[in-house]
Design a protein around this motif. Structure first.
Motif, PDB file in Angstrom:
ATOM      1  N   THR A   9      -0.167  -1.543  -6.924  1.00 54.04           N
ATOM      2  CA  THR A   9      -1.302  -1.190  -6.078  1.00 54.04           C
ATOM      3  C   THR A   9      -0.922  -1.067  -4.606  1.00 54.04           C
ATOM      4  O   THR A   9      -1.339  -0.099  -3.941  1.00 54.04           O
ATOM      5  CB  THR A   9      -2.442  -2.212  -6.262  1.00 54.04           C
ATOM      6  OG1 THR A   9      -2.794  -2.285  -7.640  1.00 54.04           O
ATOM      7  CG2 THR A   9      -3.657  -1.794  -5.459  1.00 54.04           C
ATOM      8  N   PRO A  10      -0.165  -2.011  -4.015  1.00 53.85           N
ATOM      9  CA  PRO A  10       0.215  -1.844  -2.602  1.00 53.85           C
ATOM     10  C   PRO A  10       0.979  -0.552  -2.345  1.00 53.85           C
ATOM     11  O   PRO A  10       0.771   0.121  -1.331  1.00 53.85           O
ATOM     12  CB  PRO A  10       1.085  -3.074  -2.323  1.00 53.85           C
ATOM     13  CG  PRO A  10       0.686  -4.076  -3.345  1.00 53.85           C
ATOM     14  CD  PRO A  10       0.335  -3.287  -4.563  1.00 53.85           C
ATOM     15  N   THR A  11       1.864  -0.186  -3.276  1.00 55.41           N
ATOM     16  CA  THR A  11       2.634   1.049  -3.102  1.00 55.41           C
ATOM     17  C   THR A  11       1.730   2.273  -3.156  1.00 55.41           C
ATOM     18  O   THR A  11       1.854   3.200  -2.336  1.00 55.41           O
ATOM     19  CB  THR A  11       3.712   1.155  -4.195  1.00 55.41           C
ATOM     20  OG1 THR A  11       4.546  -0.008  -4.146  1.00 55.41           O
ATOM     21  CG2 THR A  11       4.569   2.393  -3.987  1.00 55.41           C
ATOM     22  N   LEU A  12       0.809   2.304  -4.118  1.00 56.15           N
ATOM     23  CA  LEU A  12      -0.097   3.450  -4.247  1.00 56.15           C
ATOM     24  C   LEU A  12      -1.007   3.571  -3.040  1.00 56.15           C
ATOM     25  O   LEU A  12      -1.250   4.683  -2.544  1.00 56.15           O
ATOM     26  CB  LEU A  12      -0.916   3.313  -5.529  1.00 56.15           C
ATOM     27  CG  LEU A  12      -0.140   3.369  -6.849  1.00 56.15           C
ATOM     28  CD1 LEU A  12      -1.061   3.153  -8.037  1.00 56.15           C
ATOM     29  CD2 LEU A  12       0.592   4.706  -6.985  1.00 56.15           C
TER      30      LEU A  12
ATOM     31  N   THR B 220      -2.641  -6.269 -18.103  1.00 61.35           N
ATOM     32  CA  THR B 220      -2.147  -5.079 -17.416  1.00 61.35           C
ATOM     33  C   THR B 220      -2.708  -4.989 -16.009  1.00 61.35           C
ATOM     34  O   THR B 220      -1.974  -4.744 -15.032  1.00 61.35           O
ATOM     35  CB  THR B 220      -2.512  -3.811 -18.211  1.00 61.35           C
ATOM     36  OG1 THR B 220      -1.920  -3.871 -19.506  1.00 61.35           O
ATOM     37  CG2 THR B 220      -2.031  -2.567 -17.483  1.00 61.35           C
ATOM     38  N   TRP B 221      -4.010  -5.189 -15.867  1.00 57.73           N
ATOM     39  CA  TRP B 221      -4.613  -5.123 -14.535  1.00 57.73           C
ATOM     40  C   TRP B 221      -4.163  -6.295 -13.666  1.00 57.73           C
ATOM     41  O   TRP B 221      -4.070  -6.158 -12.434  1.00 57.73           O
ATOM     42  CB  TRP B 221      -6.126  -5.086 -14.648  1.00 57.73           C
ATOM     43  CG  TRP B 221      -6.640  -3.699 -14.861  1.00 57.73           C
ATOM     44  CD1 TRP B 221      -7.050  -3.131 -16.024  1.00 57.73           C
ATOM     45  CD2 TRP B 221      -6.771  -2.681 -13.852  1.00 57.73           C
ATOM     46  NE1 TRP B 221      -7.434  -1.825 -15.818  1.00 57.73           N
ATOM     47  CE2 TRP B 221      -7.272  -1.527 -14.495  1.00 57.73           C
ATOM     48  CE3 TRP B 221      -6.515  -2.629 -12.488  1.00 57.73           C
ATOM     49  CZ2 TRP B 221      -7.521  -0.348 -13.808  1.00 57.73           C
ATOM     50  CZ3 TRP B 221      -6.764  -1.450 -11.787  1.00 57.73           C
ATOM     51  CH2 TRP B 221      -7.253  -0.338 -12.455  1.00 57.73           C
ATOM     52  N   LYS B 222      -3.887  -7.427 -14.281  1.00 58.35           N
ATOM     53  CA  LYS B 222      -3.368  -8.542 -13.499  1.00 58.35           C
ATOM     54  C   LYS B 222      -1.994  -8.210 -12.922  1.00 58.35           C
ATOM     55  O   LYS B 222      -1.671  -8.580 -11.782  1.00 58.35           O
ATOM     56  CB  LYS B 222      -3.287  -9.789 -14.385  1.00 58.35           C
ATOM     57  CG  LYS B 222      -3.123 -11.084 -13.611  1.00 58.35           C
ATOM     58  CD  LYS B 222      -3.306 -12.289 -14.511  1.00 58.35           C
ATOM     59  CE  LYS B 222      -3.235 -13.572 -13.702  1.00 58.35           C
ATOM     60  NZ  LYS B 222      -3.445 -14.771 -14.551  1.00 58.35           N
ATOM     61  N   LEU B 223      -1.174  -7.487 -13.696  1.00 59.46           N
ATOM     62  CA  LEU B 223       0.126  -7.043 -13.192  1.00 59.46           C
ATOM     63  C   LEU B 223      -0.030  -5.956 -12.143  1.00 59.46           C
ATOM     64  O   LEU B 223       0.664  -5.951 -11.116  1.00 59.46           O
ATOM     65  CB  LEU B 223       0.983  -6.542 -14.354  1.00 59.46           C
ATOM     66  CG  LEU B 223       1.452  -7.583 -15.374  1.00 59.46           C
ATOM     67  CD1 LEU B 223       2.167  -6.907 -16.524  1.00 59.46           C
ATOM     68  CD2 LEU B 223       2.349  -8.620 -14.713  1.00 59.46           C
ATOM     69  N   ILE B 224      -0.953  -5.010 -12.376  1.00 62.79           N
ATOM     70  CA  ILE B 224      -1.154  -3.913 -11.431  1.00 62.79           C
ATOM     71  C   ILE B 224      -1.598  -4.428 -10.069  1.00 62.79           C
ATOM     72  O   ILE B 224      -1.155  -3.942  -9.019  1.00 62.79           O
ATOM     73  CB  ILE B 224      -2.180  -2.916 -11.999  1.00 62.79           C
ATOM     74  CG1 ILE B 224      -1.609  -2.188 -13.208  1.00 62.79           C
ATOM     75  CG2 ILE B 224      -2.614  -1.906 -10.933  1.00 62.79           C
ATOM     76  CD1 ILE B 224      -2.604  -1.301 -13.922  1.00 62.79           C
ATOM     77  N   LEU B 225      -2.477  -5.443 -10.067  1.00 63.13           N
ATOM     78  CA  LEU B 225      -3.045  -5.954  -8.816  1.00 63.13           C
ATOM     79  C   LEU B 225      -2.236  -7.097  -8.210  1.00 63.13           C
ATOM     80  O   LEU B 225      -2.654  -7.659  -7.196  1.00 63.13           O
ATOM     81  CB  LEU B 225      -4.483  -6.422  -9.066  1.00 63.13           C
ATOM     82  CG  LEU B 225      -5.468  -5.340  -9.533  1.00 63.13           C
ATOM     83  CD1 LEU B 225      -6.821  -5.955  -9.837  1.00 63.13           C
ATOM     84  CD2 LEU B 225      -5.610  -4.252  -8.482  1.00 63.13           C
ATOM     85  N   SER B 226      -1.124  -7.442  -8.830  1.00 57.06           N
ATOM     86  CA  SER B 226      -0.314  -8.544  -8.303  1.00 57.06           C
ATOM     87  C   SER B 226       0.263  -8.197  -6.926  1.00 57.06           C
ATOM     88  O   SER B 226       0.833  -7.112  -6.741  1.00 57.06           O
ATOM     89  CB  SER B 226       0.835  -8.853  -9.272  1.00 57.06           C
ATOM     90  OG  SER B 226       1.727  -9.788  -8.693  1.00 57.06           O
ATOM     91  N   PRO B 227       0.132  -9.085  -5.943  1.00 59.49           N
ATOM     92  CA  PRO B 227       0.716  -8.817  -4.616  1.00 59.49           C
ATOM     93  C   PRO B 227       2.231  -8.816  -4.631  1.00 59.49           C
ATOM     94  O   PRO B 227       2.855  -8.290  -3.703  1.00 59.49           O
ATOM     95  CB  PRO B 227       0.185  -9.982  -3.757  1.00 59.49           C
ATOM     96  CG  PRO B 227      -0.960 -10.556  -4.522  1.00 59.49           C
ATOM     97  CD  PRO B 227      -0.647 -10.328  -5.974  1.00 59.49           C
TER      98      PRO B 227
END
Length: 309
Positions: free
Chosen positions: A141-144, A129-136
């Motif tokens: 994450t970039p949107t947030l 899940t965190w790997k997907l959240i932090l994926s460029p």
């Protein structure tokens, strides 16, 4: 007369009966594998036969560059992993526990559940899940960060050698901060009301009451949280493996003793498994953990006993 009473005293065989299942299970899954691991560390496989070599495997682990470079890199990363948890996870756990122990706080049960919920999640779920959240590419994450005008801070944190280990450590902190929080929260609730009332009569209230009265009283629990963090971090493997794989990339920058042991013992890709060297690494992990626990029990815990009721 006392001899007669001693003879008549019933022997409590039921204690042994009740303890026997637990002792057998613990021996089968802990003691026997540990003893066999220590045995394998003293042997070397030659021509499909185990040959006793004493401490030669340890000399190879520390002296052969093919092994020592990876071992010291994994040990260094493990220390960094542990230090991040000690500096962030446990202080945050103490702060959350102190907040939850405030009598006037509403929704305490909701906050307790929310903070402790990640602890019950599977490490595979957390890692992916965190790997997907932090994926460029498809991560949120970039949107947030863009919503608060901080998108310039974002980077491929799991893909950079300088940030991969720190990012994984912070993910682990997020997942397990609920453990020290609940232990310390329970310790705060166990402080006698008479102590708190006496402090209030002396004019010690608010934050000063926590620092001067409550914190010294819960130091034994803080020590337990610290040693649990130490043992858990030097046994760590699951999160690194699920997020970065057995190679703990990039370029072994997130490699810790657990992943190093896995590759050595079972083999990975073109690397063949070596049970003897894997057992040697496992023995070193055991000795490191044993040393840390012994230092805590015999040097630190004794000094904390005066704070206990």
């Amino acid at each position: 007369m006392s001899d007669v009473e001693t003879l008549r005293r019933p022997r409590r065989w039921h204690i042994a009966v009740f303890l026997a299942p637990a002792v057998l299970v613990y021996t089968a899954i802990m003691i026997v594998p540990l003893a066999d691991t220590l045995r394998l560390a003293l042997f070397r496989s030659t021509d499909n036969a185990q040959t006793f070599v004493g401490l030669d495997n340890f000399k190879v682990l520390f002296g052969d560059p093919r092994w020592s470079v990876s071992f010291w890199n994994a040990l260094k990363n493990n220390v960094i992993f542990f230090v991040i948890h000690m500096l962030i996870q446990n202080p945050v756990g103490i702060a959350l526990a102190a907040m939850l122990s405030v009598p006037k706080l509403r929704g305490t049960a909701f906050y307790r559940t929310s903070f402790f919920l990640p602890t019950m999640l599977s490490f595979v779920i957390v890692g992916f899940t965190w790997k997907l959240i932090l994926s460029p590419i498809w991560g949120v994450t970039p949107t947030l960060l863009g919503l608060v005008h901080l998108k310039w801070l974002f980077g491929p944190w799991l893909g950079q050698e300088t940030t991969a280990l720190i990012t994984l450590a912070l993910i682990s902190v997020w997942q397990y901060v609920g453990v020290p929080m609940m232990l310390i929260y329970a310790a705060l609730l166990s402080i006698p009301e008479e102590v708190i009332e006496a402090a209030e009569l002396d004019g010690v209230t608010g934050p000063s009451q926590f620092w001067k009265i409550k914190l010294p009283l819960i130091l034994p629990t803080v020590g337990i949280c610290s040693i649990l963090t130490f043992v858990g971090n030097f046994n760590a493997f699951d999160l690194i493996y699920s997020a970065q794989g057995a190679l703990a990339g990039p370029n072994f920058s997130a490699d810790i003793l657990g992943t190093f042991l896995y590759r050595t013992f079972f083999g990975f890709q073109l690397q063949l498994g070596d049970q003897n060297m894997g057992a040697t690494i496992a023995t070193m992990m055991f000795l490191i953990i044993l040393t840390g626990v012994a230092v805590y029990l015999f040097a630190i815990q004794r000094r904390m006993r005066r704070y206990q009721f």
